[in-house]
Design an enzyme around this catalytic site. Structure first.
Site, short mmCIF file in Angstrom:
data_model
loop_
_atom_site.label_atom_id
_atom_site.label_comp_id
_atom_site.label_asym_id
_atom_site.label_seq_id
_atom_site.Cartn_x
_atom_site.Cartn_y
_atom_site.Cartn_z
CD1 TRP A 1 -37.99 3.87 21.11
CD2 TRP A 1 -37.21 3.69 23.20
NE1 TRP A 1 -38.92 3.18 21.85
CE2 TRP A 1 -38.46 3.05 23.13
CE3 TRP A 1 -36.53 3.70 24.43
CZ2 TRP A 1 -39.05 2.43 24.23
CZ3 TRP A 1 -37.11 3.08 25.53
CH2 TRP A 1 -38.36 2.45 25.43
CE LYS A 2 -34.16 7.00 14.15
NZ LYS A 2 -34.39 7.60 12.85
CG HIS B 1 -29.17 4.58 11.98
ND1 HIS B 1 -29.41 5.82 11.44
CD2 HIS B 1 -30.38 3.97 12.10
CE1 HIS B 1 -30.72 5.95 11.26
NE2 HIS B 1 -31.32 4.84 11.64
CD GLU C 1 -32.92 1.90 9.15
OE1 GLU C 1 -34.03 1.82 9.66
OE2 GLU C 1 -32.00 2.58 9.61
N GLY D 1 -38.48 3.85 13.78
CA GLY D 1 -38.05 5.01 14.56
C GLY D 1 -39.25 5.74 15.13
N GLY D 2 -39.73 6.74 14.39
CA GLY D 2 -40.82 7.61 14.84
C GLY D 2 -42.03 6.88 15.41
P1 PGA Z 1 -38.10 6.20 11.05
O1 PGA Z 1 -36.64 5.75 11.49
O2 PGA Z 1 -39.02 5.04 11.27
O3 PGA Z 1 -38.42 7.37 11.95
O4 PGA Z 1 -38.01 6.58 9.62
C1 PGA Z 1 -36.14 4.49 11.15
C2 PGA Z 1 -34.69 4.40 11.52
O5 PGA Z 1 -33.96 5.39 11.35
O6 PGA Z 1 -34.23 3.35 12.01
#
Ligand code: PGA
Length: 227
Positions: free
Chosen positions: A14-15, A102, A151, A211-212
């Protein structure tokens, strides 16, 4: 192993999003749609900000969701006079997992491999399982981690714009990483309901960092119910 039989790990990263009340709303929506999701072939891990870890744990229990809780980072120090830091022991009260390394932390906070190693040590001391993020096949893969997530920075946060890595390239990178570690390998970078299909055919993929597409209940539900 065929993609229909292997158990996959789905990590919602979720950042810096979601308050505790938004966490409550999200998990309530997930509960309402749980019947759409095959939870037998996947583990689901919610990695919230430190401030929502307690509510994540509470509502997962309250709503009887078969989910795990994780943090997105851990202090490189233990318990002690480190203002603003959150120690592994403090995280362990609410979470079983932690993401370390990350690329956003490297980019914005200049986190180094040395710090990453210290963080892994602290996480393991606190009995947290580590998801180590690496950016390419040349990245160092440290010992003691439970998962390694490939990633590529160029593919991250392009949700809706569509710059995910090519599944064939992902397969090559994971093969190279498999030479360095025996732990399950994950992919992350613009994974959503449509892009995931190509990666499900990559034999060595054992899960995804999302993420998104994990932020809105409906997009996460669509993703989880598509596989
Ligand atoms: P994203 O992020 O799915 O929005 O690209 C993935 C992540 O940074 O773990």
């Amino acid at each position: 192993m065929n993609s229909t039989t292997k158990k996959l790990l789905f990590i919602a990263n979720w950042k810096s999003h979601k308050t505790s009340s938004e966490t409550h709303h999200f998990l309530k929506e997930l509960q309402a749609s749980l019947s759409q999701i095959n939870t037998k072939n996947k583990d689901i891990l919610i990695c919230s900000s430190y401030t929502s870890l307690e509510s994540c744990k509470r509502y997962i229990r309250e709503f009887s969701l078969p989910f795990f809780v994780g943090a997105q980072d851990v202090s490189e120090f233990g318990e002690g006079p480190y203002t603003g830091e959150v120690s592994g022991v403090q995280i362990r009260e609410f979470a079983d997992y932690v993401i370390i390394g990350h690329s956003e932390r490297k980019r914005y906070l200049h986190e180094t491999d040395e710090q990453i190693q210290k963080k892994i040590k602290q996480a393991l001391t606190a009995d947290l399982k580590v998801i180590l993020c690496v950016q390419d096949e040349n990245s160092q893969v440290f010992q003691g981690v439970s998962y390694v997530a490939y990633e590529p920075p160029s593919a991250i946060s392009t949700f809706g714009v569509g710059k995910p890595d090519d599944p064939e390239h992902v397969s090559k990178v994971l093969q190279a990483l498999a030479q360095k570690t025996d732990v399950p390998l994950l992919y992350g970078g613009s994974v959503d309901e449509t892009t995931i299909q190509g990666y499900l055919n990559v034999d060595s993929v054992r899960g995804f960092l999302v993420g998104g597409a994990s932020l809105k209940p409906q997009s996460f539900i669509s993703l989880l119910s598509s596989c």
